[in-house]
Design a protein around this motif. Structure first.
Motif, PDB file in Angstrom:
ATOM      1  N   ALA A  49       0.806  -1.224   0.000  1.00  0.00           N
ATOM      2  CA  ALA A  49       0.000   0.000   0.000  1.00  0.00           C
ATOM      3  C   ALA A  49       0.838   1.271   0.000  1.00  0.00           C
ATOM      4  CB  ALA A  49      -0.941   0.003   1.210  1.00  0.00           C
ATOM      5  N   THR A  50       2.031   1.227   0.589  1.00  0.00           N
ATOM      6  CA  THR A  50       2.883   2.420   0.654  1.00  0.00           C
ATOM      7  C   THR A  50       4.295   2.085   0.174  1.00  0.00           C
ATOM      8  OG1 THR A  50       3.359   1.943   2.969  1.00  0.00           O
ATOM      9  CG2 THR A  50       1.608   3.544   2.524  1.00  0.00           C
ATOM     10  N   PRO A  51       4.468   1.922  -1.126  1.00  0.00           N
ATOM     11  CA  PRO A  51       5.786   1.529  -1.642  1.00  0.00           C
ATOM     12  C   PRO A  51       6.905   2.511  -1.316  1.00  0.00           C
ATOM     13  CG  PRO A  51       4.317   2.152  -3.438  1.00  0.00           C
ATOM     14  CD  PRO A  51       3.495   2.087  -2.193  1.00  0.00           C
ATOM     15  N   SER A  52       6.570   3.774  -1.105  1.00  0.00           N
ATOM     16  CA  SER A  52       7.615   4.746  -0.760  1.00  0.00           C
ATOM     17  C   SER A  52       8.281   4.429   0.582  1.00  0.00           C
ATOM     18  CB  SER A  52       7.026   6.156  -0.718  1.00  0.00           C
ATOM     19  OG  SER A  52       6.021   6.235   0.272  1.00  0.00           O
ATOM     20  N   ALA A  53       7.654   3.585   1.394  1.00  0.00           N
ATOM     21  CA  ALA A  53       8.204   3.225   2.704  1.00  0.00           C
ATOM     22  C   ALA A  53       9.480   2.398   2.609  1.00  0.00           C
ATOM     23  CB  ALA A  53       7.154   2.478   3.519  1.00  0.00           C
ATOM     24  N   ILE A  54       9.783   1.839   1.437  1.00  0.00           N
ATOM     25  CA  ILE A  54      11.016   1.052   1.304  1.00  0.00           C
ATOM     26  C   ILE A  54      12.255   1.947   1.237  1.00  0.00           C
ATOM     27  CG2 ILE A  54       9.791  -0.849   0.189  1.00  0.00           C
ATOM     28  CD1 ILE A  54      11.170  -0.018  -2.468  1.00  0.00           C
ATOM     29  N   VAL A  55      12.069   3.228   0.950  1.00  0.00           N
ATOM     30  CA  VAL A  55      13.195   4.165   0.838  1.00  0.00           C
ATOM     31  C   VAL A  55      13.602   4.615   2.233  1.00  0.00           C
ATOM     32  CG1 VAL A  55      13.968   6.368  -0.092  1.00  0.00           C
ATOM     33  CG2 VAL A  55      12.410   4.922  -1.424  1.00  0.00           C
ATOM     34  N   ILE A  56      14.889   4.414   2.557  1.00  0.00           N
ATOM     35  CA  ILE A  56      15.421   4.766   3.867  1.00  0.00           C
ATOM     36  C   ILE A  56      16.356   5.960   3.697  1.00  0.00           C
ATOM     37  CG2 ILE A  56      16.736   3.942   5.864  1.00  0.00           C
ATOM     38  CD1 ILE A  56      14.107   2.369   5.328  1.00  0.00           C
ATOM     39  N   GLY A  57      15.972   7.091   4.229  1.00  0.00           N
ATOM     40  CA  GLY A  57      16.835   8.273   4.192  1.00  0.00           C
ATOM     41  C   GLY A  57      16.808   8.987   2.857  1.00  0.00           C
ATOM     42  N   ALA A  58      17.776   9.880   2.703  1.00  0.00           N
ATOM     43  CA  ALA A  58      17.853  10.731   1.517  1.00  0.00           C
ATOM     44  C   ALA A  58      18.753  10.127   0.447  1.00  0.00           C
ATOM     45  CB  ALA A  58      18.396  12.101   1.917  1.00  0.00           C
ATOM     46  N   VAL A  59      18.534  10.554  -0.777  1.00  0.00           N
ATOM     47  CA  VAL A  59      19.385  10.160  -1.903  1.00  0.00           C
ATOM     48  C   VAL A  59      20.712  10.911  -1.780  1.00  0.00           C
ATOM     49  CG1 VAL A  59      19.606  10.180  -4.411  1.00  0.00           C
ATOM     50  CG2 VAL A  59      17.369   9.784  -3.359  1.00  0.00           C
ATOM     51  N   SER A  60      21.802  10.232  -2.128  1.00  0.00           N
ATOM     52  CA  SER A  60      23.114  10.881  -2.114  1.00  0.00           C
ATOM     53  C   SER A  60      23.752  10.796  -3.494  1.00  0.00           C
ATOM     54  CB  SER A  60      24.020  10.229  -1.071  1.00  0.00           C
ATOM     55  OG  SER A  60      24.239   8.864  -1.395  1.00  0.00           O
ATOM     56  N   LEU A  61      24.675  11.712  -3.758  1.00  0.00           N
ATOM     57  CA  LEU A  61      25.433  11.724  -5.014  1.00  0.00           C
ATOM     58  C   LEU A  61      26.869  11.331  -4.740  1.00  0.00           C
ATOM     59  CD1 LEU A  61      24.213  15.023  -6.709  1.00  0.00           C
ATOM     60  CD2 LEU A  61      23.852  12.701  -7.534  1.00  0.00           C
ATOM     61  N   ASP A  62      27.490  10.639  -5.717  1.00  0.00           N
ATOM     62  CA  ASP A  62      28.901  10.311  -5.589  1.00  0.00           C
ATOM     63  C   ASP A  62      29.739  11.567  -5.853  1.00  0.00           C
ATOM     64  OD1 ASP A  62      28.666  10.527  -8.389  1.00  0.00           O
ATOM     65  OD2 ASP A  62      30.168   8.978  -8.716  1.00  0.00           O
ATOM     66  N   ALA A  63      31.048  11.450  -5.730  1.00  0.00           N
ATOM     67  CA  ALA A  63      31.952  12.595  -5.865  1.00  0.00           C
ATOM     68  C   ALA A  63      31.933  13.203  -7.268  1.00  0.00           C
ATOM     69  CB  ALA A  63      33.373  12.185  -5.488  1.00  0.00           C
ATOM     70  N   SER A  69      22.641   7.414  -5.249  1.00  0.00           N
ATOM     71  CA  SER A  69      22.443   6.182  -4.483  1.00  0.00           C
ATOM     72  C   SER A  69      21.448   6.403  -3.353  1.00  0.00           C
ATOM     73  CB  SER A  69      23.773   5.720  -3.890  1.00  0.00           C
ATOM     74  OG  SER A  69      24.717   5.465  -4.909  1.00  0.00           O
ATOM     75  N   VAL A  70      20.781   5.300  -2.974  1.00  0.00           N
ATOM     76  CA  VAL A  70      19.789   5.378  -1.908  1.00  0.00           C
ATOM     77  C   VAL A  70      19.709   4.022  -1.204  1.00  0.00           C
ATOM     78  CG1 VAL A  70      17.836   4.724  -3.394  1.00  0.00           C
ATOM     79  CG2 VAL A  70      17.437   6.158  -1.377  1.00  0.00           C
ATOM     80  N   LEU A  71      19.445   4.067   0.103  1.00  0.00           N
ATOM     81  CA  LEU A  71      19.216   2.844   0.863  1.00  0.00           C
ATOM     82  C   LEU A  71      17.770   2.404   0.700  1.00  0.00           C
ATOM     83  CD1 LEU A  71      21.063   3.561   4.235  1.00  0.00           C
ATOM     84  CD2 LEU A  71      21.660   1.822   2.537  1.00  0.00           C
ATOM     85  N   ILE A  72      17.603   1.095   0.469  1.00  0.00           N
ATOM     86  CA  ILE A  72      16.273   0.488   0.320  1.00  0.00           C
ATOM     87  C   ILE A  72      16.179  -0.674   1.298  1.00  0.00           C
ATOM     88  CG2 ILE A  72      14.723  -0.769  -1.243  1.00  0.00           C
ATOM     89  CD1 ILE A  72      15.048   2.083  -2.170  1.00  0.00           C
ATOM     90  N   LYS A  73      15.033  -0.776   1.980  1.00  0.00           N
ATOM     91  CA  LYS A  73      14.800  -1.903   2.892  1.00  0.00           C
ATOM     92  C   LYS A  73      13.645  -2.738   2.369  1.00  0.00           C
ATOM     93  CE  LYS A  73      14.176  -3.314   7.643  1.00  0.00           C
ATOM     94  NZ  LYS A  73      14.236  -2.921   9.038  1.00  0.00           N
ATOM     95  N   GLY A  74      13.861  -4.033   2.316  1.00  0.00           N
ATOM     96  CA  GLY A  74      12.832  -4.966   1.836  1.00  0.00           C
ATOM     97  C   GLY A  74      11.827  -5.258   2.924  1.00  0.00           C
ATOM     98  N   ILE A  75      10.784  -4.449   3.015  1.00  0.00           N
ATOM     99  CA  ILE A  75       9.840  -4.594   4.125  1.00  0.00           C
ATOM    100  C   ILE A  75       8.602  -5.419   3.786  1.00  0.00           C
ATOM    101  CG2 ILE A  75      10.615  -2.518   5.333  1.00  0.00           C
ATOM    102  CD1 ILE A  75       8.244  -1.015   4.164  1.00  0.00           C
ATOM    103  N   VAL A  76       8.410  -5.743   2.493  1.00  0.00           N
ATOM    104  CA  VAL A  76       7.275  -6.583   2.093  1.00  0.00           C
ATOM    105  C   VAL A  76       7.779  -7.613   1.079  1.00  0.00           C
ATOM    106  CG1 VAL A  76       4.978  -6.670   1.056  1.00  0.00           C
ATOM    107  CG2 VAL A  76       5.622  -4.704   2.451  1.00  0.00           C
ATOM    108  N   ALA A  77       7.779  -8.893   1.493  1.00  0.00           N
ATOM    109  CA  ALA A  77       8.229  -9.956   0.590  1.00  0.00           C
ATOM    110  C   ALA A  77       7.170 -10.217  -0.479  1.00  0.00           C
ATOM    111  CB  ALA A  77       8.509 -11.228   1.380  1.00  0.00           C
TER     112      ALA A  77
END
Length: 107
Positions: A49-63, A69-77
């Protein structure tokens, strides 16, 4: 947004968190960089129902300011997501997509 030609990421195991990177280099000219990256997650298959919930924190850029890049958590199998990373190059919006499946165990 379409995930038809998206990069297929390795499966993410339920409750695992991992860093996912989106490379904009092929869309940029010599000396060009990106800024203001944002990520959107939508469901391709399964139910969440809330797919945006898999995104953890803010997006970052490399040098180089070409890879976001972004952290993703698998919260719904059992769900496959389309991840769309959007960024600006000047006034032009660029999008790089990826498909990610969350599994209950390694497959």
């Amino acid at each position: 947004m379409s995930c038809d030609e998206a990069k297929i990421f390795d499966d993410l195991i339920f409750n695992e968190t991992d860093l996912f990177s989106f490379d904009f280099t092929a869309l940029l000219g010599v000396g060009q960089t990106i800024n203001t990256p944002t990520i959107t997650a939508t469901v391709l298959s399964g139910a969440h129902a809330t797919p945006s919930a898999i995104v953890i924190g803010a997006v970052s850029l490399d040098a180089t300011n070409k890879i976001a890049s972004v952290l993703i958590k698998g919260i719904v199998a059992g769900v496959t997501y389309c991840l769309a990373m959007k960024a600006l190059q000047g006034s032009r919006e660029l999008i790089v997509t990826g498909q990610l499946s969350v599994v209950s165990v390694c497959t």
